[in-house]
Design an enzyme around this catalytic site. Structure first.
Site, PDB file in Angstrom:
ATOM      1  CB  CYS A 182      -5.608  -2.259  -6.027  1.00 24.72           C
ATOM      2  SG  CYS A 182      -6.011  -1.312  -4.556  1.00 24.72           S
ATOM      3  CB  SER A 183      -9.845  -2.435  -8.654  1.00 22.12           C
ATOM      4  OG  SER A 183      -8.950  -2.742  -9.689  1.00 22.12           O
ATOM      5  CB  CYS A 184     -10.013   1.154  -3.663  1.00 25.39           C
ATOM      6  SG  CYS A 184      -8.578   0.369  -2.903  1.00 25.39           S
ATOM      7  CB  CYS A 206      -8.527   2.447  -7.118  1.00 24.84           C
ATOM      8  SG  CYS A 206      -7.227   1.648  -6.148  1.00 24.84           S
TER       9      CYS A 206
END
Lengths: 225, 222
Positions: free
Chosen positions: B125-127, B122
């Site tokens: 962000c950090s999905c 991601c």
């Protein structure tokens, strides 16, 4: 927003610390931040896109240095103040100085499991027909949205093929601004590495999920055979 | 916007090149106090139930993790009907094993083959698919991974100690929407005799993100 959170393709961050045994939390406060962010999200005061927008709006130097849960913490503080659940003075003092606002719900301990299991699906019905079909060549518009968007900079003006149609999903660009769900068709678009990174790139593809407003049909003369 | 910037800027640490361990410690203590104060304020306001926070932490620290995804993969390796379902409708197939909910509402499973290796990132962000993998590891959230997974996947895999056979191409999946991707790794050779549970033990977290491969050595110890 053209911000430091949009990291795809940047080359300035050094090697990856690949330690497979690194702990998920480095300090107990990180656990508390995760839990508070989830619990406050569950009050329904803001939506997920507004949370992401709050984190992306943090000063760039803070974003790059605060770590993941540091970003979550500052994002949460920002949301609490913007949505007037707390004041700056209360944040700094840590004590309540005014009547609480009413929230839609408070997540009770015995409702955590069911709330997490239910999640929050974002697919929605729409009367609009999708503009593109699987296999179509599409080009990403040259958009520079000054507010929250999920269009990463590295695919702007690049052409790819529609690989899959996910359905109509809540459109984050509108949702983050409190303009409602505004569901739009969501496509998985497949880009050739050479298209994104130049002729010297290794063979392969990058797949990116793109909402319809990010895309336009590629003009025939620009389509590679 | 002003609020955002005032809040964060007033709280931001200002790291310098002269940053020392002492500074880091005092910064951590400061953050710890800041978090404690916020929790106390939000509890006092009645916006959250402190006991719910403990349940949330316990859930993600102890209940949910890559062992869930490993069960999905092992089932796919041993049950071709399930595998087909998984590739066609991952959300439903995964839900049939009891893994649903937050950050896994819309699942897609991508299959590694002799020609293609898949890797998930991601960049914005950090999905990450929480119901099947738990919380993301540090490296997944880190700037260098988010930056280079899309532009230099070969180099990134090399940092993880992975060199793919010549001719195998890499497909990288950037999780820009609420769709979450899980990699179905190839079943290691000579493991057909293993039970579903034993196969699950070969499935590493990284192999389901695409920065690793199943670990046949794990089977030896079984």
């Amino acid at each position: 927003m053209n911000g430091v959170h949009d990291m795809g393709g940047m080359q300035c961050f050094g090697p990856i610390d690949t330690d497979a045994h690194a702990p998920l939390f480095h300090n107990d406060w990180e656990k508390e931040v995760l839990a508070m962010a989830l619990a406050m999200g569950a009050t329904g005061t803001w939506n997920l896109d507004q949370s992401r927008a709050a984190r992306e709006s943090l000063p760039a130097s803070y974003y790059l240095n605060a770590g993941y849960y540091g970003i979550w913490l500052a994002g949460l503080e920002s949301l609490l103040i913007t949505h007037e659940l707390i004041t700056e003075a209360e944040l700094h003092s840590g004590t309540s100085q005014s009547e609480p606002r009413s929230v839609k719900r408070v997540l009770a301990a015995d409702k955590v499991a069911s709330a997490l299991a239910a999640g929050a699906p974002v697919d929605r019905a729409t009367s609009a027909q999708p503009l593109f079909s699987v296999g179509d060549t599409v080009t990403v518009r040259n958009l520079h949205c000054p507010t929250h968007t999920r269009l990463p900079a590295y695919i702007r003006q690049r052409a790819g093929q529609v690989f899959r149609i996910h359905g109509a999903h809540i459109f984050p660009d509108a949702h983050a601004l409190g303009q409602g769900e505004d569901p739009r068709w969501l496509y998985n678009v497949r880009f050739d590495n050479q298209e994104l990174w130049g002729d010297q790139a290794t063979t392969g593809h990058v797949h990116v999920d793109c909402w319809e407003p990010y895309l336009e049909a590629t003009k025939p003369e620009n389509v590679n055979s | 916007m002003n609020n955002n910037e005032t809040t964060a800027a007033s709280k931001a640490s200002k790291p310098t090149h002269e940053h020392t361990h002492d500074h880091e410690h005092s910064h951590l203590d400061e953050t710890e106090l800041r978090v404690r104060a916020l929790k106390s304020l939000l509890s006092e306001k009645g916006y959250l139930d402190p006991e719910a926070l403990n349940v949330l932490i316990d859930t993600y620290q102890h209940q949910v993790g890559p062992q869930n995804g490993a069960r999905v993969v092992a089932r796919a390796w041993t049950d071709s009907t399930f595998k087909q379902w998984l590739l066609e409708d991952a959300s439903a197939a995964i839900a049939s094993l009891g893994f649903t909910g937050r950050q896994g509402e819309h699942m897609v499973v991508v299959e590694n083959t002799s020609d293609v290796h898949n890797m998930v990132v991601c960049t914005l962000c950090s999905c990450y698919p929480w119901p099947v993998l738990g919380l993301p590891p540090s490296w997944y959230k880190s700037a260098p991974y988010r930056a280079r997974a899309v532009s230099d996947p070969v180099g990134v895999l090399a940092e993880f100690g992975i060199t793919l056979p010549t001719g195998k191409s890499i497909s990288v999946w950037d999780s820009t929407a609420e769709v979450r991707y899980l990699v179905l790794p190839e079943q290691p050779a000579n493991t057909e005799h293993l039970s579903e549970q034993q196969l699950g033990e070969l499935v590493t977290r990284n192999s389901m993100i695409g920065t690793g491969l199943p670990d046949p050595a794990s089977a030896v110890s079984q």
